[in-house]
Motif scaffolding. Sequence first.
Motif, PDB file in Angstrom:
ATOM      1  N   ASP A  27      11.273 -28.572  34.837  1.00 23.28           N
ATOM      2  CA  ASP A  27      12.518 -28.377  34.513  1.00 23.28           C
ATOM      3  C   ASP A  27      12.555 -28.824  32.734  1.00 23.28           C
ATOM      4  O   ASP A  27      13.330 -28.244  32.068  1.00 23.28           O
ATOM      5  N   ALA A  28      11.591 -29.778  32.241  1.00 23.45           N
ATOM      6  CA  ALA A  28      11.349 -30.293  31.101  1.00 23.45           C
ATOM      7  C   ALA A  28      10.788 -29.099  30.241  1.00 23.45           C
ATOM      8  O   ALA A  28      11.043 -28.882  29.020  1.00 23.45           O
ATOM      9  N   LEU A  29       9.825 -28.541  30.816  1.00 26.28           N
ATOM     10  CA  LEU A  29       9.172 -27.262  30.207  1.00 26.28           C
ATOM     11  C   LEU A  29      10.127 -26.269  29.953  1.00 26.28           C
ATOM     12  O   LEU A  29      10.133 -25.458  28.862  1.00 26.28           O
ATOM     13  N   ALA A  30      11.089 -25.757  30.864  1.00 25.24           N
ATOM     14  CA  ALA A  30      11.997 -24.890  30.764  1.00 25.24           C
ATOM     15  C   ALA A  30      12.908 -25.020  29.815  1.00 25.24           C
ATOM     16  O   ALA A  30      13.379 -24.374  28.774  1.00 25.24           O
ATOM     17  N   MET A  31      13.367 -26.338  29.661  1.00 30.99           N
ATOM     18  CA  MET A  31      14.197 -26.830  28.580  1.00 30.99           C
ATOM     19  C   MET A  31      13.465 -26.584  27.315  1.00 30.99           C
ATOM     20  O   MET A  31      14.079 -26.533  26.203  1.00 30.99           O
ATOM     21  N   GLY A  32      12.210 -27.020  27.257  1.00 30.05           N
ATOM     22  CA  GLY A  32      11.408 -26.867  25.923  1.00 30.05           C
ATOM     23  C   GLY A  32      11.550 -25.689  25.497  1.00 30.05           C
ATOM     24  O   GLY A  32      11.567 -25.531  24.170  1.00 30.05           O
ATOM     25  N   PHE A  33      11.357 -24.735  26.422  1.00 31.03           N
ATOM     26  CA  PHE A  33      11.282 -23.285  25.679  1.00 31.03           C
ATOM     27  C   PHE A  33      12.780 -22.651  25.386  1.00 31.03           C
ATOM     28  O   PHE A  33      12.919 -22.042  24.486  1.00 31.03           O
ATOM     29  N   GLU A  34      13.675 -23.313  26.067  1.00 29.19           N
ATOM     30  CA  GLU A  34      15.236 -22.902  25.569  1.00 29.19           C
ATOM     31  C   GLU A  34      15.413 -23.491  24.182  1.00 29.19           C
ATOM     32  O   GLU A  34      16.224 -22.824  23.642  1.00 29.19           O
ATOM     33  N   GLU A  35      14.963 -24.550  23.905  1.00 31.85           N
ATOM     34  CA  GLU A  35      15.374 -25.519  22.692  1.00 31.85           C
ATOM     35  C   GLU A  35      14.291 -25.155  21.708  1.00 31.85           C
ATOM     36  O   GLU A  35      14.471 -25.508  20.701  1.00 31.85           O
ATOM     37  N   ASP A  36      13.300 -24.284  21.907  1.00 24.34           N
ATOM     38  CA  ASP A  36      12.195 -23.952  21.106  1.00 24.34           C
ATOM     39  C   ASP A  36      11.297 -24.839  20.544  1.00 24.34           C
ATOM     40  O   ASP A  36      10.927 -24.886  19.328  1.00 24.34           O
ATOM     41  N   THR A  37      11.226 -26.110  21.362  1.00 24.72           N
ATOM     42  CA  THR A  37      10.308 -27.368  21.010  1.00 24.72           C
ATOM     43  C   THR A  37       9.718 -27.858  22.246  1.00 24.72           C
ATOM     44  O   THR A  37      10.698 -28.071  23.254  1.00 24.72           O
ATOM     45  N   LEU A  38       8.582 -27.971  22.350  1.00 28.34           N
ATOM     46  CA  LEU A  38       8.028 -28.550  23.608  1.00 28.34           C
ATOM     47  C   LEU A  38       7.473 -29.942  23.668  1.00 28.34           C
ATOM     48  O   LEU A  38       6.655 -30.301  24.283  1.00 28.34           O
ATOM     49  N   GLU A  39       7.800 -30.741  22.569  1.00 28.93           N
ATOM     50  CA  GLU A  39       7.141 -31.751  22.365  1.00 28.93           C
ATOM     51  C   GLU A  39       7.610 -32.976  23.405  1.00 28.93           C
ATOM     52  O   GLU A  39       6.763 -33.461  23.800  1.00 28.93           O
ATOM     53  N   ALA A  40       8.847 -32.826  23.598  1.00 29.88           N
ATOM     54  CA  ALA A  40       9.416 -33.749  24.788  1.00 29.88           C
ATOM     55  C   ALA A  40       8.723 -33.540  26.225  1.00 29.88           C
ATOM     56  O   ALA A  40       8.128 -34.244  26.955  1.00 29.88           O
ATOM     57  N   ALA A  41       8.602 -31.890  26.471  1.00 28.08           N
ATOM     58  CA  ALA A  41       8.056 -31.458  27.874  1.00 28.08           C
ATOM     59  C   ALA A  41       6.604 -32.101  28.114  1.00 28.08           C
ATOM     60  O   ALA A  41       6.243 -32.156  28.861  1.00 28.08           O
ATOM     61  N   LEU A  42       5.888 -32.147  26.857  1.00 25.34           N
ATOM     62  CA  LEU A  42       4.164 -32.218  26.823  1.00 25.34           C
ATOM     63  C   LEU A  42       3.906 -33.703  26.604  1.00 25.34           C
ATOM     64  O   LEU A  42       2.849 -34.043  26.381  1.00 25.34           O
ATOM     65  N   SER A  43       5.246 -34.578  26.521  1.00 28.89           N
ATOM     66  CA  SER A  43       4.746 -35.927  26.169  1.00 28.89           C
ATOM     67  C   SER A  43       4.018 -36.515  27.210  1.00 28.89           C
ATOM     68  O   SER A  43       2.917 -37.548  26.943  1.00 28.89           O
ATOM     69  N   PRO A  44       3.785 -36.161  28.525  1.00 34.68           N
ATOM     70  CA  PRO A  44       2.854 -36.803  29.407  1.00 34.68           C
ATOM     71  C   PRO A  44       1.373 -36.450  28.980  1.00 34.68           C
ATOM     72  O   PRO A  44       0.274 -37.410  29.446  1.00 34.68           O
ATOM     73  N   LEU A  45       1.116 -35.509  28.239  1.00 38.58           N
ATOM     74  CA  LEU A  45      -0.224 -35.241  27.606  1.00 38.58           C
ATOM     75  C   LEU A  45      -0.526 -36.324  26.775  1.00 38.58           C
ATOM     76  O   LEU A  45      -1.597 -36.921  26.893  1.00 38.58           O
ATOM     77  N   GLY A  46       0.267 -36.717  25.741  1.00 38.22           N
ATOM     78  CA  GLY A  46       0.135 -38.015  25.009  1.00 38.22           C
ATOM     79  C   GLY A  46       0.024 -39.135  25.826  1.00 38.22           C
ATOM     80  O   GLY A  46      -0.908 -40.005  25.664  1.00 38.22           O
ATOM     81  N   GLN A  47       0.830 -39.286  26.808  1.00 39.65           N
ATOM     82  CA  GLN A  47       0.671 -40.544  27.745  1.00 39.65           C
ATOM     83  C   GLN A  47      -0.706 -40.684  28.417  1.00 39.65           C
ATOM     84  O   GLN A  47      -1.138 -41.852  28.429  1.00 39.65           O
ATOM     85  N   ALA A  48      -1.076 -39.456  28.562  1.00 41.10           N
ATOM     86  CA  ALA A  48      -2.474 -39.566  29.422  1.00 41.10           C
ATOM     87  C   ALA A  48      -3.672 -40.179  28.627  1.00 41.10           C
ATOM     88  O   ALA A  48      -4.435 -40.597  28.939  1.00 41.10           O
ATOM     89  N   ILE A  49      -3.513 -39.532  27.163  1.00 38.29           N
ATOM     90  CA  ILE A  49      -4.321 -40.222  26.111  1.00 38.29           C
ATOM     91  C   ILE A  49      -4.013 -41.613  25.976  1.00 38.29           C
ATOM     92  O   ILE A  49      -5.239 -42.235  25.784  1.00 38.29           O
ATOM     93  N   ASP A  50      -2.953 -41.925  25.793  1.00 45.75           N
ATOM     94  CA  ASP A  50      -2.867 -43.497  25.801  1.00 45.75           C
ATOM     95  C   ASP A  50      -3.308 -44.163  27.084  1.00 45.75           C
ATOM     96  O   ASP A  50      -3.810 -45.429  26.891  1.00 45.75           O
ATOM     97  N   ARG A  51      -3.213 -43.564  28.175  1.00 46.37           N
ATOM     98  CA  ARG A  51      -3.779 -44.282  29.387  1.00 46.37           C
ATOM     99  C   ARG A  51      -5.412 -44.448  29.299  1.00 46.37           C
ATOM    100  O   ARG A  51      -6.062 -45.321  29.828  1.00 46.37           O
ATOM    101  N   ILE A  52      -6.119 -43.421  28.708  1.00 50.10           N
ATOM    102  CA  ILE A  52      -7.449 -43.472  28.665  1.00 50.10           C
ATOM    103  C   ILE A  52      -7.675 -44.440  27.539  1.00 50.10           C
ATOM    104  O   ILE A  52      -8.702 -45.251  27.836  1.00 50.10           O
ATOM    105  N   ASP A  53      -7.007 -44.628  26.444  1.00 51.71           N
ATOM    106  CA  ASP A  53      -7.225 -45.576  25.446  1.00 51.71           C
ATOM    107  C   ASP A  53      -6.853 -47.007  26.147  1.00 51.71           C
ATOM    108  O   ASP A  53      -7.941 -47.875  25.766  1.00 51.71           O
ATOM    109  N   ALA A  54      -5.957 -47.160  26.701  1.00 56.13           N
ATOM    110  CA  ALA A  54      -5.869 -48.685  27.769  1.00 56.13           C
ATOM    111  C   ALA A  54      -6.793 -48.806  28.650  1.00 56.13           C
ATOM    112  O   ALA A  54      -7.166 -49.909  28.729  1.00 56.13           O
TER     113      ALA A  54
END
Length: 206
Positions: A162-189
């Motif tokens: 749903d977040a990905l669909a909304m990202g395409f609707e709003e022409d920005t995927l930053e929020a939808a892909l936030s788990p990608l950044g969170q995964a990198i933070d988990r690796i750093d932790a």
Amino acid sequence: MSDPVIGAVIVRHIDELEAALRYAHNSMRPMLARAVAAVMEDKRLALTWAGEVVPDFDETLWLAPEEWRIVGDPEDNEFYLSFSLETTPSIDGSEPETWVGIIAGFAGAGIKFAFGTDALRQREWKALLKAQGSLLVELVDRGFRCDPKTGDLELTIPIGRDALAMGFEEDTLEAALSPLGQAIDRIDAARPILDRLVAAIKATSA
């Protein structure tokens, strides 16, 4: 639904199907590639890590702390441990037809960060993982997936459809892909644990 019925439905809606696939490949895939690369590059710069992050899913997108680099020519980009963006196939073992399908989780597909080393051959890598049982338990407790039999050490990245669909609707995927950044933070932790794995790799490859 039987195969003949499916075939009939596809034929009757072939215009929409072909148009959707072309749009997914020609418009949505490049947008996803740029957004994924932007998230990874922002994290790489913030953490001052090494890596190669380009907006192209045909290339290997990878990251690693500089401390994990193997001593030698820096241009060789060889590391005791690094992680790259990879895909998980659908439950039938096949890849979805589009990157939209992969990231949206069609039939169990998805993306993950997979770890590997340039210092050991695959057999040696598997043996090392088997010998690091307690360390792997610590990583599993932090949400990593570890299978010494296959040599898999990875961290899945759940992306909300749903977040990905909304990202395409709003022409920005930053929020939808936030788990990608969170995964990198988990690796750093998890660096204290992963640093110990790097030390074990160094000792094995010495």
